[in-house]
Design a protein around this motif. Sequence first.
Motif, PDB file in Angstrom:
ATOM      1  N   SER A  30     -15.807  38.638  -0.726  1.00 28.57           N
ATOM      2  CA  SER A  30     -15.251  38.432   0.880  1.00 28.57           C
ATOM      3  C   SER A  30     -15.267  38.911   1.994  1.00 28.57           C
ATOM      4  O   SER A  30     -16.741  39.746   1.830  1.00 28.57           O
ATOM      5  CB  SER A  30     -13.420  40.144   0.738  1.00 28.57           C
ATOM      6  N   ARG A  35     -14.835  41.046   3.904  1.00 28.71           N
ATOM      7  CA  ARG A  35     -15.124  42.552   4.237  1.00 28.71           C
ATOM      8  C   ARG A  35     -16.967  42.517   3.452  1.00 28.71           C
ATOM      9  O   ARG A  35     -17.507  43.631   4.021  1.00 28.71           O
ATOM     10  CB  ARG A  35     -14.302  43.711   3.553  1.00 28.71           C
ATOM     11  N   GLN A  36     -16.739  42.758   2.096  1.00 29.22           N
ATOM     12  CA  GLN A  36     -18.039  42.635   1.483  1.00 29.22           C
ATOM     13  C   GLN A  36     -19.150  42.210   2.532  1.00 29.22           C
ATOM     14  O   GLN A  36     -20.473  42.300   2.706  1.00 29.22           O
ATOM     15  CB  GLN A  36     -17.865  42.256  -0.068  1.00 29.22           C
ATOM     16  N   THR A  95     -24.539  38.167   7.490  1.00 26.32           N
ATOM     17  CA  THR A  95     -22.982  38.124   6.769  1.00 26.32           C
ATOM     18  C   THR A  95     -22.523  37.024   6.562  1.00 26.32           C
ATOM     19  O   THR A  95     -21.913  36.777   5.614  1.00 26.32           O
ATOM     20  CB  THR A  95     -22.128  38.552   8.145  1.00 26.32           C
ATOM     21  N   LEU A 119     -19.380  41.519   5.396  1.00 19.78           N
ATOM     22  CA  LEU A 119     -19.987  42.661   6.752  1.00 19.78           C
ATOM     23  C   LEU A 119     -19.670  43.677   6.054  1.00 19.78           C
ATOM     24  O   LEU A 119     -21.278  44.481   7.450  1.00 19.78           O
ATOM     25  CB  LEU A 119     -18.019  42.526   7.193  1.00 19.78           C
ATOM     26  N   ARG A 120     -19.387  44.461   5.276  1.00 19.58           N
ATOM     27  CA  ARG A 120     -20.566  45.661   4.778  1.00 19.58           C
ATOM     28  C   ARG A 120     -21.426  45.313   4.768  1.00 19.58           C
ATOM     29  O   ARG A 120     -22.824  45.991   5.411  1.00 19.58           O
ATOM     30  CB  ARG A 120     -19.867  46.241   3.686  1.00 19.58           C
TER      31      ARG A 120
END
Length: 191
Positions: free
Chosen positions: A33, A35-36, A150, A38-39
């Motif tokens: 995702s 989110r993953q 990312t 970006l983490r």
Amino acid sequence: MSLFSTFFLAFSMSSDAFVASLSKGAALPARPSLRQALRTGLVFGIIETLTPLLGWTLGLSMAQYVTAWDHWIAFGLLSLLGAHMIHEGLQNKEADVGSQRSAPSFIRLVMTALATSIDALVIGITLAFMDANILWTSLAIGTATLLMTTLGVMLGRVINTMIGKRAEILGGLALCGIGTSILIDHLGLLA
């Protein structure tokens, strides 16, 4: 240091993190995702922002010691991580691709980010001798690394879809290759 030089330096420093993030994305069990991704980008970006600052603070007194060993440290860390990924990629070849892979642990993620940011530490030491704004340069390096990492994670999963189980092996080989490239570059073997 000019804006162009800062921009070029920032994206140069993020190139090894980009390659490492491709292998991280390829090793994920499912499509990552945003989110993953970006983490992962944040972990790499924060570390890549802090290491030039750390290098800059080491300054003149520590420069000879850090530059004498940085390539060996990067080579060792990246080779160990790469060998581990290759080993994992060779395990249970008959198993389904998704069933044997898990999201990279936070510790492994931080270790990879640290290994790929050693060159940024040395850049920080170098910037201590130049007319450069260390805060602006560090933020530029961190931001470029955040973006490139990312993107690398997102593209890594596409690569995994194309090459399947061999993605983790190729990712491990890429990490070993980055480490070897750093070592060859610093030892001047191809000069």
